[in-house]
Design an enzyme around this catalytic site. Sequence first.
Site, short mmCIF file in Angstrom:
data_model
loop_
_atom_site.label_atom_id
_atom_site.label_comp_id
_atom_site.label_asym_id
_atom_site.label_seq_id
_atom_site.Cartn_x
_atom_site.Cartn_y
_atom_site.Cartn_z
N ASP A 64 0.87 -1.18 0.00
CA ASP A 64 0.00 0.00 0.00
C ASP A 64 0.90 1.22 0.00
O ASP A 64 2.12 1.10 -0.14
CB ASP A 64 -0.92 -0.03 1.24
CG ASP A 64 -2.24 0.70 1.01
OD1 ASP A 64 -2.22 1.80 0.44
OD2 ASP A 64 -3.29 0.17 1.43
N ARG A 211 1.12 -28.62 3.37
CA ARG A 211 0.43 -29.91 3.25
C ARG A 211 1.26 -31.16 3.52
O ARG A 211 0.72 -32.11 4.10
CB ARG A 211 -0.29 -29.98 1.89
CG ARG A 211 -1.50 -29.07 1.87
CD ARG A 211 -1.94 -28.71 0.49
NE ARG A 211 -0.97 -27.84 -0.17
CZ ARG A 211 -1.09 -27.37 -1.42
NH1 ARG A 211 -2.14 -27.71 -2.13
NH2 ARG A 211 -0.17 -26.58 -1.92
#
Length: 232
Positions: A64, A211
């Site tokens: 930003d 995972r």
Amino acid sequence: MGKDVIIACDFPSKEATLAFLDRFTGKKPYVKIGMELFYSEGPEIVREIKKRGHKIFLDLKLHDIPNTVEKAMAALSRLDVDMCNVHAAGTKEMMEAAVRGLTREDGSRPLLIAVTQLTSTSQERMQEELLIDEDLDKVVVKYAQNAREAGLDGVVCSPLEAGKIHQACGSDFLTVTPGVRFSDGSKDDQVRVTTPAGAKDLGSDYIVVGRPITKAEDPVKAYELCLSQFAK
Ligand code: C5P
């Protein structure tokens, strides 16, 4: 510094995350909290996991205007995370603002690393949509150099890029690398993968593993296998 395994806790809720961490009796693995969990549960999830004694990499990839990033980083610093990140594409000015925001009154601050180009961005898309007419490898190294010049501690990158980044930015500049798989396991949606031992040989400082640990039949055993191949 570094040489640790960070578990990507990509779970949808606090309950699922804490139930997973409860399995690690007596062990305190380094934990990565991403956007899904943080936006679902808010800062409380960070406090809860910190209270349990884990280190936390808060992976929110801020991007930003400098002032907004500086203020947001000050809030994350008060949350006492151990590592957080921004997009290098926000420019050096934004990254310098991030360092200022993170730095506490006593001069201490969490580690700050930058995302260079997302590994989901291909050379073709970068050229056609972002109009960046350079080799992806060159862009990644340039963004890493910008991050170093802005005072950041390292970058998130593929283990396959770790050597090149250390060469350009110095061996003390951290490479935090996802895309790690056991040689006999599924690649899931990752494309360019290496084993924990491979990542060690390529010079990664931290590996981020999701995972292969979270979906393993025995996650603690999978975590220890990662540690033994990478960090010992
Ligand atoms: O499950 P898996 O091991 O693929 O998880 C890798 C983690 O690292 C995920 O949380 C993913 O969002 C993150 N990550 C990535 N590639 C990047 C940046 C972050 O896989 N370039």
